[in-house]
Scaffold this motif. Structure first.
Motif, PDB file in Angstrom:
ATOM      1  N   LYS A  86       0.658  -1.153  -0.186  1.00 10.17           N
ATOM      2  CA  LYS A  86       0.064  -0.015  -0.103  1.00 10.17           C
ATOM      3  C   LYS A  86       0.902   1.132  -0.131  1.00 10.17           C
ATOM      4  N   ARG A  87       0.694   1.956  -0.998  1.00 11.35           N
ATOM      5  CA  ARG A  87       1.499   3.259  -1.034  1.00 11.35           C
ATOM      6  C   ARG A  87       1.341   4.374   0.164  1.00 11.35           C
ATOM      7  N   ASP A  88       2.057   5.341  -0.119  1.00 12.52           N
ATOM      8  CA  ASP A  88       1.802   6.348   0.990  1.00 12.52           C
ATOM      9  C   ASP A  88       0.366   7.124   0.393  1.00 12.52           C
ATOM     10  N   ASN A  89       0.235   7.219  -0.607  1.00 14.93           N
ATOM     11  CA  ASN A  89      -1.291   7.732  -1.161  1.00 14.93           C
ATOM     12  C   ASN A  89      -2.271   6.998  -1.219  1.00 14.93           C
ATOM     13  N   GLY A  90      -2.252   5.686  -0.447  1.00 15.71           N
ATOM     14  CA  GLY A  90      -3.207   4.897  -0.276  1.00 15.71           C
ATOM     15  C   GLY A  90      -3.511   3.917  -1.453  1.00 15.71           C
ATOM     16  N   HIS A  91      -2.721   4.079  -2.525  1.00 11.41           N
ATOM     17  CA  HIS A  91      -3.018   3.070  -3.830  1.00 11.41           C
ATOM     18  C   HIS A  91      -2.471   1.933  -3.534  1.00 11.41           C
ATOM     19  N   ILE A  92      -3.032   0.905  -3.638  1.00 14.73           N
ATOM     20  CA  ILE A  92      -2.648  -0.551  -3.471  1.00 14.73           C
ATOM     21  C   ILE A  92      -2.155  -1.463  -4.677  1.00 14.73           C
ATOM     22  N   GLU A  93      -1.253  -2.223  -4.507  1.00  6.46           N
ATOM     23  CA  GLU A  93      -0.685  -3.073  -5.406  1.00  6.46           C
ATOM     24  C   GLU A  93      -0.972  -4.458  -5.383  1.00  6.46           C
ATOM     25  N   PRO A  94      -2.377  -4.869  -5.883  1.00  3.38           N
ATOM     26  CA  PRO A  94      -2.541  -6.355  -5.936  1.00  3.38           C
ATOM     27  C   PRO A  94      -1.928  -7.212  -6.824  1.00  3.38           C
ATOM     28  N   LEU A  95      -1.053  -6.628  -7.574  1.00  3.64           N
ATOM     29  CA  LEU A  95      -0.300  -7.430  -8.643  1.00  3.64           C
ATOM     30  C   LEU A  95       0.956  -7.466  -8.132  1.00  3.64           C
ATOM     31  N   PHE A  96       1.464  -7.152  -6.885  1.00  3.58           N
ATOM     32  CA  PHE A  96       3.011  -7.232  -6.390  1.00  3.58           C
ATOM     33  C   PHE A  96       2.516  -7.860  -4.999  1.00  3.58           C
ATOM     34  N   ALA A  97       2.177  -9.009  -4.801  1.00  5.78           N
ATOM     35  CA  ALA A  97       1.510  -9.424  -3.395  1.00  5.78           C
ATOM     36  C   ALA A  97       1.517 -10.880  -3.494  1.00  5.78           C
ATOM     37  N   ALA A  98       1.267 -11.297  -2.042  1.00  3.18           N
ATOM     38  CA  ALA A  98       1.264 -12.593  -1.862  1.00  3.18           C
ATOM     39  C   ALA A  98       0.032 -13.067  -1.257  1.00  3.18           C
ATOM     40  N   TYR A  99      -0.461 -14.112  -1.778  1.00  4.15           N
ATOM     41  CA  TYR A  99      -1.873 -14.753  -1.606  1.00  4.15           C
ATOM     42  C   TYR A  99      -1.819 -16.112  -0.794  1.00  4.15           C
ATOM     43  N   SER A 100      -2.512 -16.145   0.223  1.00  2.00           N
ATOM     44  CA  SER A 100      -2.725 -17.672   0.801  1.00  2.00           C
ATOM     45  C   SER A 100      -3.583 -18.291   0.162  1.00  2.00           C
ATOM     46  N   ARG A 101      -3.614 -19.691   0.412  1.00  2.00           N
ATOM     47  CA  ARG A 101      -4.648 -20.375  -0.276  1.00  2.00           C
ATOM     48  C   ARG A 101      -5.783 -20.168   0.156  1.00  2.00           C
ATOM     49  N   LYS A 102      -5.964 -19.544   1.351  1.00  3.24           N
ATOM     50  CA  LYS A 102      -7.444 -19.434   2.009  1.00  3.24           C
ATOM     51  C   LYS A 102      -7.970 -18.269   1.030  1.00  3.24           C
ATOM     52  N   CYS A 103      -7.445 -17.550   0.156  1.00  2.00           N
ATOM     53  CA  CYS A 103      -8.034 -16.764  -0.892  1.00  2.00           C
ATOM     54  C   CYS A 103      -8.606 -17.352  -2.142  1.00  2.00           C
ATOM     55  N   HIS A 104      -8.180 -18.531  -2.433  1.00  2.00           N
ATOM     56  CA  HIS A 104      -8.580 -19.452  -3.671  1.00  2.00           C
ATOM     57  C   HIS A 104      -9.867 -19.507  -3.991  1.00  2.00           C
ATOM     58  N   ASN A 105     -10.765 -20.039  -2.617  1.00  2.00           N
ATOM     59  CA  ASN A 105     -12.330 -20.017  -2.731  1.00  2.00           C
ATOM     60  C   ASN A 105     -13.177 -18.848  -3.118  1.00  2.00           C
ATOM     61  N   ALA A 106     -12.489 -17.712  -2.587  1.00  2.00           N
ATOM     62  CA  ALA A 106     -13.317 -16.566  -2.774  1.00  2.00           C
ATOM     63  C   ALA A 106     -12.889 -16.074  -4.040  1.00  2.00           C
ATOM     64  N   ALA A 107     -11.614 -16.269  -4.675  1.00  2.00           N
ATOM     65  CA  ALA A 107     -11.327 -15.935  -6.035  1.00  2.00           C
ATOM     66  C   ALA A 107     -12.250 -16.675  -7.023  1.00  2.00           C
ATOM     67  N   VAL A 108     -12.323 -17.896  -6.835  1.00  2.00           N
ATOM     68  CA  VAL A 108     -13.494 -18.724  -7.626  1.00  2.00           C
ATOM     69  C   VAL A 108     -14.797 -18.348  -7.531  1.00  2.00           C
ATOM     70  N   GLU A 109     -15.433 -17.934  -6.212  1.00  2.00           N
ATOM     71  CA  GLU A 109     -16.697 -17.328  -6.135  1.00  2.00           C
ATOM     72  C   GLU A 109     -16.731 -16.278  -7.125  1.00  2.00           C
ATOM     73  N   LEU A 110     -15.707 -15.214  -6.823  1.00  2.00           N
ATOM     74  CA  LEU A 110     -16.014 -14.055  -7.618  1.00  2.00           C
ATOM     75  C   LEU A 110     -15.939 -14.184  -9.204  1.00  2.00           C
ATOM     76  N   LEU A 111     -15.041 -14.970  -9.680  1.00  2.00           N
ATOM     77  CA  LEU A 111     -14.809 -15.400 -11.039  1.00  2.00           C
ATOM     78  C   LEU A 111     -16.047 -16.167 -11.588  1.00  2.00           C
ATOM     79  N   THR A 112     -16.691 -16.998 -10.867  1.00  2.00           N
ATOM     80  CA  THR A 112     -17.844 -17.616 -11.295  1.00  2.00           C
ATOM     81  C   THR A 112     -18.980 -16.598 -11.576  1.00  2.00           C
ATOM     82  N   LYS A 113     -18.940 -15.738 -10.503  1.00  2.00           N
ATOM     83  CA  LYS A 113     -20.092 -14.649 -10.869  1.00  2.00           C
ATOM     84  C   LYS A 113     -19.541 -13.511 -12.036  1.00  2.00           C
ATOM     85  N   GLY A 114     -18.530 -13.683 -12.721  1.00  2.00           N
ATOM     86  CA  GLY A 114     -18.116 -12.653 -13.738  1.00  2.00           C
ATOM     87  C   GLY A 114     -17.115 -11.551 -13.066  1.00  2.00           C
ATOM     88  N   ASP A 115     -16.797 -11.615 -11.836  1.00  2.00           N
ATOM     89  CA  ASP A 115     -16.163 -10.442 -11.165  1.00  2.00           C
ATOM     90  C   ASP A 115     -14.655 -10.915 -11.228  1.00  2.00           C
TER      91      ASP A 115
END
Length: 159
Positions: A104-133
């Motif tokens: 998270k930059r000083d200006n509040g901008h986040i960088e989700p494409l320079f990040a570490a994700y645990s496997r706990k995020c996987h189900n949430a990602a699939v749920e969103l992708l299934t909805k087209g999000d």
């Protein structure tokens, strides 16, 4: 941009080759998420085809978890010409008990494409992708996130 950023050249190497070389000392194998098969990949890279084509980085995260047994995955955009593998590895070590570790930059901008994700995020990602999000920000809202500054991971503004 209209063309494959991975194949852009900088100092005699493609951006994909530069990224793979930077990450190779810290991650093995390196998964490359693609919409379509590539002819060539750098050493120790494994190509994974997205189950949700055209759904961007979240589809890549899903594909990487589908093909890996790792409990966490570091993801980054290919168009980071000065990617620092050591900083990427530090993101993974800072993950601890969180679902994601994101700059998270000083200006509040986040960088989700320079990040570490645990496997706990996987189900949430699939749920969103299934909805087209496919918005990474929506995934982060569903996860426990540790936000870190650029200084905490010793990287410059060039991520």
């Amino acid at each position: 941009m209209g063309r494959d950023k991975a194949m852009l050249m900088l100092n005699g190497s493609t951006l994909l080759e530069r990224a793979a070389e930077s990450l190779a000392n810290y991650f093995d194998p390196i998964y490359i998420s693609v919409n379509e098969k590539r002819d060539e990949l750098p050493a120790n890279c494994i190509e994974v085809t997205d189950r949700f084509p055209g759904s961007g980085p979240m589809a890549g995260l899903d594909s990487a978890f589908d093909h890996s047994r790792a409990e966490c995955i570091f993801i980054c955009a290919v168009d980071l010409p000065f990617l620092d593998g050591k900083a990427a590895y530090k993101m993974v070590t800072l993950l601890e008990d969180y679902d994601a570790c994101v700059v998270k930059r000083d200006n509040g901008h986040i960088e989700p494409l320079f990040a570490a994700y645990s496997r706990k995020c996987h189900n949430a990602a699939v749920e969103l992708l299934t909805k087209g999000d496919n918005k990474m920000a929506n995934l982060l809202q569903m996860c426990s996130v540790r936000y870190v500054s650029l200084n905490e991971v010793d990287i410059s503004e060039n991520i």
